[in-house]
Write an enzyme that holds these catalytic residues in place. Structure first.
Site, PDB file in Angstrom:
ATOM      1  CB  SER B  45      38.993  48.103   6.294  1.00 33.92           C
ATOM      2  OG  SER B  45      37.671  47.648   6.147  1.00 33.92           O
ATOM      3  CD  GLU B  46      34.958  52.435   4.439  1.00 30.48           C
ATOM      4  OE1 GLU B  46      35.983  51.876   3.992  1.00 30.48           O
ATOM      5  OE2 GLU B  46      33.886  52.501   3.794  1.00 30.48           O
ATOM      6  CG  ASN B  47      35.408  48.173   9.038  1.00 30.14           C
ATOM      7  OD1 ASN B  47      36.216  48.359   8.133  1.00 30.14           O
ATOM      8  ND2 ASN B  47      35.091  46.966   9.442  1.00 30.14           N
TER       9      ASN B  47
END
Lengths: 218, 217
Positions: B45-47
């Site tokens: 998840s790129e966050n």
């Protein structure tokens, strides 16, 4: 040196025309108390650097909705329709930066680096106006550092030296921004004495933190 | 099964055991529901984490996916900052990126971040993901809601990436991009003529083109 200050004291640091970085990803890991103080201070003509513009009624989205920002540097504005409206009406300058490039530009700003080479954005609008170069037969864009007058960041816990531990996905841009501004203010849920955070678990070393504010008061 | 589920189920069959996969907002988040037995993936998840999983307990305000929706994590997950997150993405440590599209073309170009003068959500992490992931899969409904083609000879909207898309999965067909657009699979009940009617780009039909096997639908 006492780094602790009250939320009320924070208000005095903001001036019109400042460049402000704010941590958070769609409001998660965003220093809500510090943003409230910036809202009530009234500073305007701000340049805001943040991953996104959150939502019109929360986080830094309120700064946009209240027309306090004239320039926004972000990767995503889709969750705040007001940002898009102001941009299309030319009331707000929006500079969209790929998220990974934004992270690296802020990291460079805090790490004393002159920029990074990245393939991201080659062949797209992002390459317009940028230095391009080819190394090892690969085309790159030169992406330059970003710094701010003030960084507003959020952590779960600080000790009195400013050593920080974050919470889950709330970490995001906060540790990068902590190095990339002249004045770095962290809002934390919990403040503990030095020695109470295991040095092995510290994510941001306290020397880069100028001021510590505890959420909801202190 | 609706179009989105057909697409998610087919994309799930593209994933190999142990793949590190980033799933875009919307349709791609359905994919883990359709993984074949014996296939476990690690969702990035790129966050800022690896090991995204379904929401099992009460939502935690500090734990959301890249679309801002509450989520869970699996055992073995790891949290990190955005620079590490995108070092994983650009550095070739993410095996597969699955994204939606406004337009995709036969050169492997993708447009999914702005409609000039109308809607400009921004690119978020999409430009880095399409640049860095080893396999870029577009998962989308074949046409727009008003029936216009989305698979074009050349994208007309501003690009997200140039020449990085390798696979397109829709509710009608599966294409690979390999020196042009190649039709590899047709969903049952869909003819090549149906696909041509809904696709602006010219495409070749693979000599091995098959109907997507029933167990994959």
């Amino acid at each position: 040196m006492n780094k602790c200050m009250s939320l009320h004291e924070v208000k005095a640091v903001f001036r019109d025309g400042m460049t402000i970085m704010c941590g958070g990803f769609l409001g998660v890991g965003s220093p809500e108390g510090l943003v409230r103080e910036l809202m009530s201070n009234g500073a305007k003509n701000l340049t805001l650097i943040s991953n996104d513009s959150a939502f019109p009624d929360s986080g830094i989205g309120q700064l946009i909705a209240n027309k306090r920002v004239t320039r926004l540097i972000a990767s995503h504005i889709g969750t705040n329709p007001e940002t898009g409206r102001q941009m299309i009406a030319k009331e707000l300058e929006v500079i969209l930066v790929p998220q990974g490039t934004l992270a690296e530009r802020i990291r460079c700003g805090g790490a004393g680096l002159g920029g990074v080479l990245t393939e991201t954005g080659v062949g797209t609008l992002v390459e317009e106006g940028k230095i391009k170069l080819t190394a090892n037969s690969i085309k790159y864009l030169v992406e330059l550092p970003l710094r701010a007058d003030i960084a507003l960041i959020k952590a779960k816990r600080a000790d009195r030296a400013g050593n920080l531990v974050y919470e889950k996905a709330g970490r995001n841009f906060n540790p990068l921004m902590a190095l990339a501004a002249d004045l770095v203010i962290v809002e934390v849920d919990e403040l503990v004495d030095c020695g109470e955070i295991d040095p092995e678990t510290v994510i941001t070393p306290g020397v880069v933190i100028d001021k510590i504010v505890v959420s909801g008061g202190y | 099964m609706n179009a989105k589920e057909i697409i998610a189920r087919r994309v799930a069959r593209e994933l190999k055991n142990g793949d590190v996969v980033n799933l875009g907002i919307g349709l791609p988040t359905l994919i883990p529901n359709f993984l074949p037995s014996g296939i476990t993936i690690i969702v990035q998840s790129e966050n800022g984490f690896l090991g995204l999983g379904p929401l099992c307990d009460e939502p935690n305000p500090s734990l959301v996916n890249a679309g801002g929706e509450p989520c869970g994590i699996v055992a073995g997950a790891a949290f990190f900052d955005s620079a590490m997150s995108f070092a994983l993405i650009r550095g070739g440590h993410v095996d597969v990126s699955v994204l939606g599209a406004l337009q995709v073309d036969s050169l492997g170009n993708l447009a999914n971040w702005m409609v000039p003068g109308k809607r400009v959500p921004g690119m978020g992490g999409a430009m880095d993901l399409t640049t860095g992931a080893r396999h870029v899969i577009i998962a989308m409904e074949h046409c727009t809601k008003d029936g216009s083609a989305k698979i074009l000879t050349n994208c007309t909207l501003p690009l997200t990436c140039s020449g990085k898309v390798q696979t397109i999965v829709t509710e009608m067909a599966l294409f690979r991009i390999n020196n042009g657009l190649v039709l590899e699979e047709l969903c049952p009940g869909v003819s090549i003529a149906d696909v041509r009617n809904c696709t602006e780009a010219d495409f070749t039909v693979s000599p091995n083109c098959i109907a997507t096997p029933g167990e994959l639908i």
